[in-house]
Design an enzyme around this catalytic site. Structure first.
Site, PDB file in Angstrom:
ATOM      1  N   LYS A 191      -7.629  -0.500  -6.599  1.00  0.00           N
ATOM      2  CA  LYS A 191      -8.854  -0.675  -5.826  1.00  0.00           C
ATOM      3  C   LYS A 191     -10.120  -0.651  -6.690  1.00  0.00           C
ATOM      4  O   LYS A 191     -10.091  -0.246  -7.853  1.00  0.00           O
ATOM      5  CB  LYS A 191      -8.926   0.416  -4.753  1.00  0.00           C
ATOM      6  CG  LYS A 191      -7.815   0.311  -3.711  1.00  0.00           C
ATOM      7  CD  LYS A 191      -7.959   1.412  -2.680  1.00  0.00           C
ATOM      8  CE  LYS A 191      -6.913   1.329  -1.589  1.00  0.00           C
ATOM      9  NZ  LYS A 191      -7.092   2.381  -0.574  1.00  0.00           N
TER      10      LYS A 191
ATOM     11  N   ASN B  34      -9.423   5.871  -3.053  1.00  0.00           N
ATOM     12  CA  ASN B  34      -8.242   6.578  -3.544  1.00  0.00           C
ATOM     13  C   ASN B  34      -7.446   5.770  -4.570  1.00  0.00           C
ATOM     14  O   ASN B  34      -6.265   6.011  -4.778  1.00  0.00           O
ATOM     15  CB  ASN B  34      -7.366   7.052  -2.384  1.00  0.00           C
ATOM     16  CG  ASN B  34      -6.826   5.907  -1.550  1.00  0.00           C
ATOM     17  OD1 ASN B  34      -6.868   4.750  -1.936  1.00  0.00           O
ATOM     18  ND2 ASN B  34      -6.307   6.243  -0.385  1.00  0.00           N
TER      19      ASN B  34
ATOM     20  N   HIS C 238      -3.471   0.961  -3.400  1.00  0.00           N
ATOM     21  CA  HIS C 238      -2.818   0.630  -2.138  1.00  0.00           C
ATOM     22  C   HIS C 238      -1.398   0.225  -2.478  1.00  0.00           C
ATOM     23  O   HIS C 238      -1.158  -0.392  -3.517  1.00  0.00           O
ATOM     24  CB  HIS C 238      -3.520  -0.549  -1.444  1.00  0.00           C
ATOM     25  CG  HIS C 238      -2.691  -1.182  -0.364  1.00  0.00           C
ATOM     26  ND1 HIS C 238      -2.721  -0.755   0.937  1.00  0.00           N
ATOM     27  CD2 HIS C 238      -1.784  -2.193  -0.407  1.00  0.00           C
ATOM     28  CE1 HIS C 238      -1.875  -1.487   1.652  1.00  0.00           C
ATOM     29  NE2 HIS C 238      -1.295  -2.370   0.852  1.00  0.00           N
TER      30      HIS C 238
END
Length: 141
Positions: A11, A114, A117
């Site tokens: 990400k 975070n 994915h």
């Protein structure tokens, strides 16, 4: 054991901090092989279509904004039980709940930012891989 392909996305929070190599090392050290990879910039339409399953959730607009905030690395991982292994290496969605040594425990900034994915099922892996990759871009060797 079952040889599987799964989708992984590094990400924007991780690409901005140059963590691609460190994240990929964790994936490869867990026995996963990167058989397709590209750096892209998601636009709003792409992000909305990819995360369509979350369209009615309160975090949808923030997720789309975050995923379009910088480049991402989309990649296809292959290996024995690749989906389960990838999800184990990623760790819990909330980095505060993730186990030591996982990607999210080490690199995530927040529950949203975070760092990664990963597909959650074989069915979703097939859909997600097809969303980003043509067959010619995946090298199963």
């Amino acid at each position: 054991m079952a040889i599987e392909n799964t989708l992984s996305i590094i990400k924007p929070d991780a690409t901005k901090r140059n963590l691609t190599g460190l994240i990929n090392a964790k994936l490869e050290n867990a026995g996963l092989k990167i058989i397709g990879q590209k750096r892209i910039q998601l636009n709003k339409t792409m992000a909305e279509n990819f995360y369509y399953v979350h369209k009615d959730k309160p975090f949808f607009n923030d997720l789309v904004s975050f995923m379009t905030s910088g480049p991402v690395i989309v990649q296809v991982l292959r290996g024995d039980n690749a989906i389960k292994i990838n999800r184990t290496v990623m760790g819990a969605t909330d980095p505060n709940e993730a186990e030591e040594g996982t990607i999210r425990k080490e690199f995530a900034e927040t529950i949203e930012a975070n760092s990664v994915h990963g597909s959650d099922s074989l069915e979703n892996a097939k859909k997600e891989i097809a969303f980003f990759f043509a067959e010619i871009e995946i090298i199963n060797q």
